[in-house]
Design a protein around this motif. Structure first.
Motif, short mmCIF file in Angstrom:
data_model
loop_
_atom_site.label_atom_id
_atom_site.label_comp_id
_atom_site.label_asym_id
_atom_site.label_seq_id
_atom_site.Cartn_x
_atom_site.Cartn_y
_atom_site.Cartn_z
N CYS A 14 0.86 -1.18 0.00
CA CYS A 14 0.00 0.00 0.00
C CYS A 14 0.90 1.24 0.00
O CYS A 14 2.03 1.19 0.49
CB CYS A 14 -0.91 0.01 1.23
SG CYS A 14 -2.13 -1.32 1.24
N TYR A 15 0.39 2.34 -0.53
CA TYR A 15 1.20 3.53 -0.75
C TYR A 15 0.57 4.72 -0.04
O TYR A 15 -0.65 4.90 -0.06
CB TYR A 15 1.34 3.80 -2.24
CG TYR A 15 1.69 2.55 -3.02
CD1 TYR A 15 3.00 2.08 -3.07
CD2 TYR A 15 0.71 1.81 -3.67
CE1 TYR A 15 3.33 0.93 -3.75
CE2 TYR A 15 1.03 0.65 -4.36
CZ TYR A 15 2.34 0.21 -4.39
OH TYR A 15 2.65 -0.94 -5.06
N PHE A 23 -3.28 5.14 3.55
CA PHE A 23 -2.59 4.36 2.52
C PHE A 23 -3.60 3.84 1.51
O PHE A 23 -4.75 3.56 1.83
CB PHE A 23 -1.84 3.20 3.17
CG PHE A 23 -0.62 3.64 3.94
CD1 PHE A 23 0.64 3.61 3.35
CD2 PHE A 23 -0.73 4.11 5.23
CE1 PHE A 23 1.77 4.02 4.05
CE2 PHE A 23 0.39 4.52 5.94
CZ PHE A 23 1.64 4.48 5.35
N THR A 24 -3.15 3.70 0.27
CA THR A 24 -3.99 3.21 -0.81
C THR A 24 -3.26 2.12 -1.58
O THR A 24 -2.03 2.14 -1.67
CB THR A 24 -4.38 4.36 -1.78
OG1 THR A 24 -5.08 3.83 -2.90
CG2 THR A 24 -3.14 5.08 -2.29
N LYS A 25 -4.00 1.21 -2.17
CA LYS A 25 -3.39 0.17 -2.99
C LYS A 25 -3.11 0.67 -4.41
O LYS A 25 -2.43 0.00 -5.17
CB LYS A 25 -4.29 -1.07 -3.04
CG LYS A 25 -4.31 -1.86 -1.73
CD LYS A 25 -5.05 -3.18 -1.90
CE LYS A 25 -4.32 -4.12 -2.86
NZ LYS A 25 -2.99 -4.52 -2.38
#
Length: 235
Positions: A14-15, A23-25
């Motif tokens: 995740c970022y 966080f997002t994928k």
């Protein structure tokens, strides 16, 4: 070259997205920093909140990995789509074929319309605003209005530029002015369209302007135009 902050979880990498403080994928939606040192500053702030298993990675390398995974996924989806067409009823099959054919037939006219819109923003609108900024004698609130109109014009230009690029992924213009496409061009378009639907980053060409304004591009919320100008004066 840009960098992202990565967190490895059970569901995968995740970022960090600074705008949401989460966080997002989706790598394309992640916040990106122009230098490792700037990413390290953000990483240090996150570590203070108790976040663990964080790392800084080069965006280009991660993008390559993601694209390879997307190619496999897209090929599977296209095979499924082809199977659906094969088994579809005549009405559904020919309706889909007509829809695609209509778009391709209209594409040269679409590109003409898009080019005209871009020329309008780059020519008439931009030149009017820039000359007003250069030669005008205006008060603070009028300067804010000019900045707001300039930003609106550039956003409109970007709207059309993204569509121009998207259509150009699909098409090839010959020396005679004809517009052609192939299944290979369609594959390229499918693989790149996602890149146009993410937050845009900009790499400064002037180091002085970068030092002064780069933080403004880190998607931190700005409450008002007055606050924006206050931040610019402090910079």
């Amino acid at each position: 070259m840009t960098y992202v902050i990565v967190k490895n979880e059970e569901v995968g990498a995740c970022y960090y997205r600074q705008k949401d403080k989460d966080f997002t994928k989706d790598l394309m939606a992640a916040s990106k920093w122009p230098t490792v040192s700037r990413a390290e500053e953000i990483l240090a702030e996150l570590s203070k909140t108790g976040a663990q298993e964080l790392a800084i990675e080069e965006t280009a390398k991660l993008k390559q990995q993601v694209k390879q995974e997307q190619v496999v996924k897209k090929d599977t989806e296209l095979r499924e789509y082809a199977h659906q067409l094969l088994t579809a009823k005549d009405r559904e099959f020919y309706a889909e074929l007509e829809r695609v054919s209509r778009f391709l037939a209209a594409s040269p006219y679409l590109l003409e319309e898009i080019s005209a819109k871009i020329s309008q923003e780059d020519g008439t609108v931009l030149q009017d605003l820039l000359h007003t900024i250069e030669l005008g004698d205006y008060r603070a609130y009028e300067g804010l209005a000019l900045l707001k109109d300039l930003r609106a014009s550039r956003k409109k230009r970007r709207y059309y530029k993204d569509r121009q690029q998207a259509v150009n992924y699909l098409l090839t213009k010959t020396n005679t002015g004809q517009v052609n496409t192939t299944s290979d061009k369609a594959r390229v378009a499918l693989s790149k369209l996602g890149d146009l639907q993410v937050e845009r980053n900009y790499n400064y060409r002037n180091s002085g302007l970068q030092a002064k304004y780069a933080k403004l591009l880190e998607k931190q919320p700005v409450q008002s135009w007055v606050q924006l100008f206050t931040r610019l004066r402090k910079g």
